[in-house]
Motif scaffolding. Structure first.
Motif, PDB file in Angstrom:
ATOM      1  N   ASP A  85       4.378  -1.194   4.896  1.00 55.23           N
ATOM      2  CA  ASP A  85       2.966  -1.022   5.255  1.00 55.23           C
ATOM      3  C   ASP A  85       2.728  -1.027   6.762  1.00 55.23           C
ATOM      4  O   ASP A  85       1.598  -0.950   7.216  1.00 55.23           O
ATOM      5  N   CYS A 112      -2.850   8.612   3.196  1.00 62.32           N
ATOM      6  CA  CYS A 112      -3.270   8.118   4.510  1.00 62.32           C
ATOM      7  C   CYS A 112      -3.109   9.259   5.497  1.00 62.32           C
ATOM      8  O   CYS A 112      -2.386  10.222   5.235  1.00 62.32           O
ATOM      9  N   ILE A 119       0.835  -1.186   0.000  1.00 64.80           N
ATOM     10  CA  ILE A 119       0.000   0.000   0.000  1.00 64.80           C
ATOM     11  C   ILE A 119       0.877   1.246   0.000  1.00 64.80           C
ATOM     12  O   ILE A 119       0.605   2.209  -0.691  1.00 64.80           O
ATOM     13  N   THR A 120       1.938   1.220   0.800  1.00 65.44           N
ATOM     14  CA  THR A 120       2.836   2.361   0.871  1.00 65.44           C
ATOM     15  C   THR A 120       3.600   2.488  -0.438  1.00 65.44           C
ATOM     16  O   THR A 120       4.291   1.564  -0.844  1.00 65.44           O
ATOM     17  N   TYR A 162      -9.117   7.173  -0.348  1.00 62.21           N
ATOM     18  CA  TYR A 162      -9.167   6.818  -1.769  1.00 62.21           C
ATOM     19  C   TYR A 162     -10.339   7.568  -2.372  1.00 62.21           C
ATOM     20  O   TYR A 162     -11.480   7.130  -2.249  1.00 62.21           O
ATOM     21  N   GLN A 177      -7.173   5.514   5.608  1.00 57.60           N
ATOM     22  CA  GLN A 177      -6.685   5.513   4.227  1.00 57.60           C
ATOM     23  C   GLN A 177      -7.734   6.195   3.361  1.00 57.60           C
ATOM     24  O   GLN A 177      -8.908   5.842   3.413  1.00 57.60           O
ATOM     25  N   ASN A 231       2.069   8.961   3.176  1.00 57.96           N
ATOM     26  CA  ASN A 231       1.848   8.183   1.946  1.00 57.96           C
ATOM     27  C   ASN A 231       1.047   8.992   0.925  1.00 57.96           C
ATOM     28  O   ASN A 231       0.272   8.447   0.154  1.00 57.96           O
ATOM     29  N   THR A 285      -8.219   2.030   9.300  1.00 55.31           N
ATOM     30  CA  THR A 285      -7.290   0.926   9.488  1.00 55.31           C
ATOM     31  C   THR A 285      -7.194   0.556  10.959  1.00 55.31           C
ATOM     32  O   THR A 285      -7.100  -0.601  11.320  1.00 55.31           O
ATOM     33  N   HIS A 302      -5.417  10.283  -2.960  1.00 52.04           N
ATOM     34  CA  HIS A 302      -4.785   9.042  -2.509  1.00 52.04           C
ATOM     35  C   HIS A 302      -3.713   9.334  -1.467  1.00 52.04           C
ATOM     36  O   HIS A 302      -2.611   9.783  -1.804  1.00 52.04           O
ATOM     37  N   LEU A 356      -1.225  -1.297   7.350  1.00 53.95           N
ATOM     38  CA  LEU A 356      -2.251  -0.745   6.489  1.00 53.95           C
ATOM     39  C   LEU A 356      -3.051  -1.847   5.827  1.00 53.95           C
ATOM     40  O   LEU A 356      -2.515  -2.925   5.553  1.00 53.95           O
TER      41      LEU A 356
END
Length: 188
Positions: free
Chosen positions: A166, A119, A25-26, A137, A135, A111, A144, A117, A182
Protein backbone atom coordinates in the motif's frame (compact mmCIF):
# COMPACT_ATOMS: atom_id res chain seq x y z
CA UNK A 1 -18.62 -15.60 37.30
CA UNK A 2 -15.00 -16.39 36.34
CA UNK A 3 -16.23 -18.22 33.26
CA UNK A 4 -18.41 -15.28 32.18
CA UNK A 5 -15.53 -12.85 32.70
CA UNK A 6 -13.18 -15.13 30.76
CA UNK A 7 -15.64 -15.38 27.85
CA UNK A 8 -16.09 -11.62 27.88
CA UNK A 9 -12.32 -11.01 27.80
CA UNK A 10 -11.80 -13.50 24.94
CA UNK A 11 -14.60 -11.86 22.94
CA UNK A 12 -13.19 -8.40 23.64
CA UNK A 13 -9.70 -9.50 22.58
CA UNK A 14 -11.09 -11.00 19.34
CA UNK A 15 -12.92 -7.76 18.57
CA UNK A 16 -9.81 -5.69 19.21
CA UNK A 17 -7.68 -7.91 16.99
CA UNK A 18 -10.27 -7.71 14.22
CA UNK A 19 -10.43 -3.93 14.51
CA UNK A 20 -6.63 -3.65 14.36
CA UNK A 21 -6.30 -5.97 11.38
CA UNK A 22 -5.23 -3.90 8.36
CA UNK A 23 -6.75 -4.90 5.05
CA UNK A 24 -4.50 -4.21 2.10
CA UNK A 25 -5.82 -1.82 -0.52
CA UNK A 26 -3.42 -2.92 -3.24
CA UNK A 27 -4.78 -6.12 -4.77
CA UNK A 28 -2.51 -9.12 -5.24
CA UNK A 29 -3.49 -9.13 -8.93
CA UNK A 30 -4.03 -5.90 -10.86
CA UNK A 31 -3.25 -3.98 -14.02
CA UNK A 32 -1.82 -0.56 -14.90
CA UNK A 33 -2.70 1.97 -17.58
CA UNK A 34 -3.16 5.56 -18.63
CA UNK A 35 -5.84 8.25 -18.42
CA UNK A 36 -6.59 12.00 -18.52
CA UNK A 37 -9.32 14.43 -17.48
CA UNK A 38 -10.77 16.77 -20.13
CA UNK A 39 -7.29 16.83 -21.66
CA UNK A 40 -5.50 15.41 -24.69
CA UNK A 41 -2.36 13.52 -23.69
CA UNK A 42 0.41 11.34 -25.12
CA UNK A 43 2.47 8.51 -23.59
CA UNK A 44 5.59 6.84 -24.95
CA UNK A 45 8.45 4.65 -23.76
CA UNK A 46 5.94 2.98 -21.45
CA UNK A 47 6.91 0.01 -19.37
CA UNK A 48 4.94 -2.29 -19.18
CA UNK A 49 3.12 -1.22 -22.41
CA UNK A 50 5.70 -2.56 -24.92
CA UNK A 51 5.56 -6.00 -23.30
CA UNK A 52 1.84 -6.27 -23.93
CA UNK A 53 1.29 -4.53 -27.25
CA UNK A 54 -1.89 -2.54 -27.82
CA UNK A 55 -3.65 -1.73 -24.53
CA UNK A 56 -7.35 -2.31 -23.92
CA UNK A 57 -9.20 0.92 -24.65
CA UNK A 58 -11.81 0.75 -21.88
CA UNK A 59 -13.25 4.19 -22.64
CA UNK A 60 -12.27 7.36 -24.45
CA UNK A 61 -10.75 8.21 -27.83
CA UNK A 62 -7.35 6.49 -27.92
CA UNK A 63 -4.94 5.95 -30.81
CA UNK A 64 -1.51 4.41 -31.24
CA UNK A 65 0.70 6.48 -33.61
CA UNK A 66 4.40 5.68 -34.13
CA UNK A 67 4.66 3.96 -30.73
CA UNK A 68 2.95 6.89 -29.01
CA UNK A 69 -0.29 6.19 -27.14
CA UNK A 70 -2.53 9.25 -27.51
CA UNK A 71 -5.85 10.31 -26.08
CA UNK A 72 -7.25 12.64 -28.73
CA UNK A 73 -10.43 14.02 -27.10
CA UNK A 74 -11.30 15.87 -23.91
CA UNK A 75 -13.32 13.12 -22.15
CA UNK A 76 -13.88 12.47 -18.44
CA UNK A 77 -11.54 9.70 -17.24
CA UNK A 78 -10.70 7.81 -20.44
CA UNK A 79 -8.94 4.51 -19.70
CA UNK A 80 -6.29 2.64 -21.69
CA UNK A 81 -5.28 -0.42 -19.63
CA UNK A 82 -2.31 -2.70 -20.33
CA UNK A 83 -3.32 -6.21 -21.35
CA UNK A 84 -1.74 -8.32 -18.66
CA UNK A 85 -2.31 -8.99 -15.00
CA UNK A 86 0.49 -8.16 -12.58
CA UNK A 87 0.65 -11.11 -10.19
CA UNK A 88 2.06 -9.07 -7.31
CA UNK A 89 1.37 -6.08 -5.11
CA UNK A 90 4.94 -4.83 -5.76
CA UNK A 91 5.68 -3.30 -9.18
CA UNK A 92 7.03 -0.24 -10.98
CA UNK A 93 5.65 1.70 -13.96
CA UNK A 94 7.77 4.00 -16.15
CA UNK A 95 6.73 6.21 -19.05
CA UNK A 96 7.24 9.51 -20.76
CA UNK A 97 4.06 11.62 -20.70
CA UNK A 98 2.97 14.85 -22.34
CA UNK A 99 -0.04 17.14 -22.00
CA UNK A 100 -1.06 18.02 -25.58
CA UNK A 101 -4.09 20.28 -24.99
CA UNK A 102 -6.70 20.98 -22.33
CA UNK A 103 -7.08 22.29 -18.78
CA UNK A 104 -5.53 19.39 -16.79
CA UNK A 105 -2.43 17.15 -17.02
CA UNK A 106 -1.82 13.42 -17.44
CA UNK A 107 -2.69 10.36 -15.34
CA UNK A 108 -1.03 7.01 -14.63
CA UNK A 109 -3.54 4.32 -13.58
CA UNK A 110 -2.47 1.62 -11.09
CA UNK A 111 -4.05 -1.06 -8.91
CA UNK A 112 -6.66 -1.42 -11.67
CA UNK A 113 -9.19 -4.18 -10.95
CA UNK A 114 -12.07 -2.99 -13.15
CA UNK A 115 -13.47 0.33 -14.48
CA UNK A 116 -14.98 1.06 -11.04
CA UNK A 117 -11.99 0.15 -8.82
CA UNK A 118 -8.50 1.53 -9.30
CA UNK A 119 -6.06 4.26 -8.26
CA UNK A 120 -4.34 6.93 -10.27
CA UNK A 121 -1.40 9.26 -10.10
CA UNK A 122 -2.72 12.57 -11.43
CA UNK A 123 -0.13 15.16 -12.50
CA UNK A 124 -1.76 18.55 -13.16
CA UNK A 125 -5.17 18.04 -11.56
CA UNK A 126 -7.56 20.77 -10.35
CA UNK A 127 -7.07 23.02 -13.36
CA UNK A 128 -3.37 22.09 -13.58
CA UNK A 129 -2.59 23.55 -10.13
CA UNK A 130 -1.69 20.40 -8.17
CA UNK A 131 -0.61 16.76 -8.29
CA UNK A 132 -2.55 14.01 -6.53
CA UNK A 133 -2.83 10.31 -5.77
CA UNK A 134 -6.50 9.35 -5.87
CA UNK A 135 -8.46 6.16 -5.23
CA UNK A 136 -11.51 5.51 -7.41
CA UNK A 137 -14.46 3.48 -6.07
CA UNK A 138 -17.40 3.70 -8.47
CA UNK A 139 -18.45 7.34 -8.60
CA UNK A 140 -16.27 8.31 -5.60
CA UNK A 141 -12.77 9.75 -5.87
CA UNK A 142 -10.80 9.81 -2.62
CA UNK A 143 -7.67 11.97 -2.49
CA UNK A 144 -4.86 10.14 -0.73
CA UNK A 145 -2.23 12.80 -1.27
CA UNK A 146 -2.10 16.23 -2.87
CA UNK A 147 0.53 18.91 -3.39
CA UNK A 148 0.90 22.03 -5.53
CA UNK A 149 2.24 21.50 -9.04
CA UNK A 150 1.54 21.74 -12.74
CA UNK A 151 2.70 20.41 -16.11
CA UNK A 152 3.51 22.39 -19.25
CA UNK A 153 1.65 21.81 -22.51
CA UNK A 154 3.89 20.16 -25.13
CA UNK A 155 6.69 19.15 -22.74
CA UNK A 156 7.63 15.47 -22.30
CA UNK A 157 8.04 14.37 -18.65
CA UNK A 158 9.65 11.22 -17.29
CA UNK A 159 7.27 9.51 -14.85
CA UNK A 160 8.05 6.67 -12.45
CA UNK A 161 5.54 5.05 -10.09
CA UNK A 162 6.60 2.42 -7.59
CA UNK A 163 4.00 0.38 -5.66
CA UNK A 164 5.09 -1.74 -2.67
CA UNK A 165 1.97 -3.09 -1.02
CA UNK A 166 0.00 0.00 0.00
CA UNK A 167 3.05 2.28 -0.16
CA UNK A 168 3.27 4.43 -3.28
CA UNK A 169 6.21 6.52 -4.48
CA UNK A 170 6.02 8.75 -7.55
CA UNK A 171 8.62 10.77 -9.43
CA UNK A 172 8.24 13.46 -12.09
CA UNK A 173 11.50 14.12 -13.97
CA UNK A 174 13.52 12.44 -11.18
CA UNK A 175 11.90 14.59 -8.45
CA UNK A 176 10.20 12.53 -5.73
CA UNK A 177 6.70 14.01 -5.67
CA UNK A 178 4.93 11.47 -3.42
CA UNK A 179 5.90 8.91 -0.79
CA UNK A 180 2.51 7.96 0.68
CA UNK A 181 0.38 5.08 1.91
CA UNK A 182 -3.01 4.43 0.36
CA UNK A 183 -6.01 5.16 2.59
CA UNK A 184 -8.35 2.55 3.95
CA UNK A 185 -11.97 3.17 2.97
CA UNK A 186 -15.26 1.67 4.06
CA UNK A 187 -16.06 0.91 0.42
CA UNK A 188 -14.80 -2.31 -1.13
Amino acid sequence: MKRLLSTFLITLLALLLTACKQEHITPSQNRVGYSAWHTQVSYTHCDPLPKTGMPEFVRGSWEMNNDILQHTACDDAPLAICNYVIESDHYTVWCTARKDDGPEGFIIVFNYVDPQHYCWLNFGTSGNTQHAIEQIYGDSIIQTAVRPGNVETGKWYDVKLSVAGDSVKAWLDDELVFDKTLKQTKQK
